[in-house]
Design a protein around this motif. Structure first.
Motif, PDB file in Angstrom:
ATOM      1  N   VAL A 287      35.841  44.744  36.367  1.00 18.42           N
ATOM      2  CA  VAL A 287      34.983  44.233  35.292  1.00 18.42           C
ATOM      3  C   VAL A 287      35.518  42.885  34.817  1.00 18.42           C
ATOM      4  O   VAL A 287      34.767  41.958  34.553  1.00 18.42           O
ATOM      5  CB  VAL A 287      34.893  45.237  34.125  1.00 18.42           C
ATOM      6  CG1 VAL A 287      34.202  44.642  32.927  1.00 18.42           C
ATOM      7  CG2 VAL A 287      34.155  46.489  34.583  1.00 18.42           C
ATOM      8  N   ARG A 288      36.842  42.755  34.738  1.00 17.99           N
ATOM      9  CA  ARG A 288      37.463  41.503  34.275  1.00 17.99           C
ATOM     10  C   ARG A 288      37.171  40.376  35.256  1.00 17.99           C
ATOM     11  O   ARG A 288      36.941  39.250  34.853  1.00 17.99           O
ATOM     12  CB  ARG A 288      38.979  41.710  34.125  1.00 17.99           C
ATOM     13  CG  ARG A 288      39.759  40.452  33.776  1.00 17.99           C
ATOM     14  CD  ARG A 288      39.278  39.901  32.447  1.00 17.99           C
ATOM     15  NE  ARG A 288      39.939  38.675  32.103  1.00 17.99           N
ATOM     16  CZ  ARG A 288      39.431  37.458  32.270  1.00 17.99           C
ATOM     17  NH1 ARG A 288      38.253  37.313  32.834  1.00 17.99           N
ATOM     18  NH2 ARG A 288      40.083  36.401  31.880  1.00 17.99           N
ATOM     19  N   GLY A 289      37.177  40.675  36.539  1.00 19.15           N
ATOM     20  CA  GLY A 289      36.973  39.632  37.533  1.00 19.15           C
ATOM     21  C   GLY A 289      38.256  38.856  37.792  1.00 19.15           C
ATOM     22  O   GLY A 289      39.313  39.171  37.249  1.00 19.15           O
ATOM     23  N   THR A 290      38.154  37.841  38.569  1.00 19.47           N
ATOM     24  CA  THR A 290      39.333  37.101  38.985  1.00 19.47           C
ATOM     25  C   THR A 290      39.688  35.949  38.046  1.00 19.47           C
ATOM     26  O   THR A 290      40.765  35.380  38.142  1.00 19.47           O
ATOM     27  CB  THR A 290      39.148  36.519  40.406  1.00 19.47           C
ATOM     28  OG1 THR A 290      37.994  35.685  40.385  1.00 19.47           O
ATOM     29  CG2 THR A 290      39.003  37.612  41.421  1.00 19.47           C
TER      30      THR A 290
ATOM     31  N   PRO B 245      39.453  47.666  23.789  1.00 16.43           N
ATOM     32  CA  PRO B 245      39.540  46.209  23.890  1.00 16.43           C
ATOM     33  C   PRO B 245      38.419  45.681  24.781  1.00 16.43           C
ATOM     34  O   PRO B 245      37.963  46.375  25.691  1.00 16.43           O
ATOM     35  CB  PRO B 245      40.901  45.987  24.547  1.00 16.43           C
ATOM     36  CG  PRO B 245      41.139  47.222  25.352  1.00 16.43           C
ATOM     37  CD  PRO B 245      40.474  48.343  24.580  1.00 16.43           C
ATOM     38  N   ALA B 246      37.986  44.481  24.487  1.00 13.27           N
ATOM     39  CA  ALA B 246      37.050  43.820  25.403  1.00 13.27           C
ATOM     40  C   ALA B 246      37.837  43.513  26.668  1.00 13.27           C
ATOM     41  O   ALA B 246      38.941  42.956  26.600  1.00 13.27           O
ATOM     42  CB  ALA B 246      36.514  42.547  24.774  1.00 13.27           C
ATOM     43  N   VAL B 247      37.303  43.894  27.808  1.00 14.42           N
ATOM     44  CA  VAL B 247      38.031  43.718  29.061  1.00 14.42           C
ATOM     45  C   VAL B 247      38.337  42.243  29.312  1.00 14.42           C
ATOM     46  O   VAL B 247      39.387  41.909  29.851  1.00 14.42           O
ATOM     47  CB  VAL B 247      37.255  44.360  30.231  1.00 14.42           C
ATOM     48  CG1 VAL B 247      37.925  44.078  31.553  1.00 14.42           C
ATOM     49  CG2 VAL B 247      37.140  45.861  30.012  1.00 14.42           C
ATOM     50  N   ASP B 248      37.444  41.365  28.848  1.00 13.76           N
ATOM     51  CA  ASP B 248      37.694  39.938  29.058  1.00 13.76           C
ATOM     52  C   ASP B 248      38.570  39.316  27.968  1.00 13.76           C
ATOM     53  O   ASP B 248      38.760  38.113  27.938  1.00 13.76           O
ATOM     54  CB  ASP B 248      36.383  39.175  29.207  1.00 13.76           C
ATOM     55  CG  ASP B 248      35.507  39.259  27.972  1.00 13.76           C
ATOM     56  OD1 ASP B 248      35.872  39.955  27.007  1.00 13.76           O
ATOM     57  OD2 ASP B 248      34.444  38.616  27.975  1.00 13.76           O
TER      58      ASP B 248
ATOM     59  N   LEU C 170      37.656  57.227  32.084  1.00 18.62           N
ATOM     60  CA  LEU C 170      39.007  57.359  31.535  1.00 18.62           C
ATOM     61  C   LEU C 170      39.312  56.246  30.537  1.00 18.62           C
ATOM     62  O   LEU C 170      39.941  56.481  29.507  1.00 18.62           O
ATOM     63  CB  LEU C 170      40.040  57.354  32.664  1.00 18.62           C
ATOM     64  CG  LEU C 170      40.092  58.609  33.514  1.00 18.62           C
ATOM     65  CD1 LEU C 170      40.856  58.362  34.808  1.00 18.62           C
ATOM     66  CD2 LEU C 170      40.708  59.757  32.728  1.00 18.62           C
ATOM     67  N   PHE C 171      38.886  55.025  30.843  1.00 19.64           N
ATOM     68  CA  PHE C 171      39.101  53.888  29.940  1.00 19.64           C
ATOM     69  C   PHE C 171      38.490  54.181  28.577  1.00 19.64           C
ATOM     70  O   PHE C 171      39.140  54.028  27.552  1.00 19.64           O
ATOM     71  CB  PHE C 171      38.477  52.623  30.561  1.00 19.64           C
ATOM     72  CG  PHE C 171      38.634  51.377  29.729  1.00 19.64           C
ATOM     73  CD1 PHE C 171      39.831  50.684  29.711  1.00 19.64           C
ATOM     74  CD2 PHE C 171      37.572  50.894  28.992  1.00 19.64           C
ATOM     75  CE1 PHE C 171      39.967  49.523  28.959  1.00 19.64           C
ATOM     76  CE2 PHE C 171      37.700  49.733  28.234  1.00 19.64           C
ATOM     77  CZ  PHE C 171      38.900  49.052  28.217  1.00 19.64           C
ATOM     78  N   VAL C 172      37.264  54.640  28.572  1.00 19.80           N
ATOM     79  CA  VAL C 172      36.585  54.948  27.310  1.00 19.80           C
ATOM     80  C   VAL C 172      37.271  56.117  26.600  1.00 19.80           C
ATOM     81  O   VAL C 172      37.589  56.032  25.413  1.00 19.80           O
ATOM     82  CB  VAL C 172      35.092  55.243  27.552  1.00 19.80           C
ATOM     83  CG1 VAL C 172      34.441  55.788  26.292  1.00 19.80           C
ATOM     84  CG2 VAL C 172      34.362  53.994  28.023  1.00 19.80           C
TER      85      VAL C 172
ATOM     86  N   LEU D 228      29.533  50.222  28.068  1.00 14.98           N
ATOM     87  CA  LEU D 228      30.360  50.309  29.264  1.00 14.98           C
ATOM     88  C   LEU D 228      29.832  51.308  30.282  1.00 14.98           C
ATOM     89  O   LEU D 228      30.404  51.464  31.331  1.00 14.98           O
ATOM     90  CB  LEU D 228      31.779  50.718  28.865  1.00 14.98           C
ATOM     91  CG  LEU D 228      32.586  49.686  28.100  1.00 14.98           C
ATOM     92  CD1 LEU D 228      33.893  50.304  27.624  1.00 14.98           C
ATOM     93  CD2 LEU D 228      32.854  48.460  28.922  1.00 14.98           C
ATOM     94  N   SER D 229      28.747  52.009  29.962  1.00 17.26           N
ATOM     95  CA  SER D 229      28.340  53.131  30.793  1.00 17.26           C
ATOM     96  C   SER D 229      27.750  52.738  32.135  1.00 17.26           C
ATOM     97  O   SER D 229      27.858  53.489  33.076  1.00 17.26           O
ATOM     98  CB  SER D 229      27.365  54.030  30.033  1.00 17.26           C
ATOM     99  OG  SER D 229      26.176  53.342  29.769  1.00 17.26           O
TER     100      SER D 229
END
Length: 112
Positions: A107-110, A69-72, A57-59, A30-31
């Motif tokens: 990161v997730r996108g639309t 969690p996987a963002v997707d 912060l997420f990490v 994720l970096s």
């Protein structure tokens, strides 16, 4: 002669190191804010420093209580419901919560 507690300490150290390696691999994955993510974030109105803060912060905060969690793994609309609840649980202030939201939705996108 090695004591039993010494052996346990060696085993425990191995577990801690193995866990740290796993954390570092997630952290590394994720970096990087890729140019595509930065461009998508800018299109959403998010600055690169905001995305970087949100990622950090997420990490740090999410991994404090559970596996990242996987963002997707969830839709963007699901994240919009998850993030406020998790921000409260992790003690994020409103600016920090906004940074995490910026990172995750970018990161997730639309796509749903």
């Amino acid at each position: 002669m090695r004591s039993r507690s010494g052996s346990a300490g060696v085993v425990l150290m191995g577990v801690i190191c193995a866990g740290a390696t796993a954390c570092n691999s997630v952290h590394t994955a994720l970096s990087d804010l890729t140019p595509a993510v930065i461009t998508r974030g800018e299109a959403e109105g998010f600055s690169t420093p905001l995305l970087a803060q949100g990622r950090e912060l997420f990490v740090a905060r999410c991994a404090h209580c559970h596996a990242l969690p996987a963002v997707d793994s969830s839709s963007r609309s699901d994240w919009e419901g998850i993030l406020p609840r998790m921000a409260r649980k992790s003690g994020l202030d409103p600016a920090q919560a906004a940074a995490v939201r910026a990172f995750v939705v970018t990161v997730r996108g639309t796509g749903e």
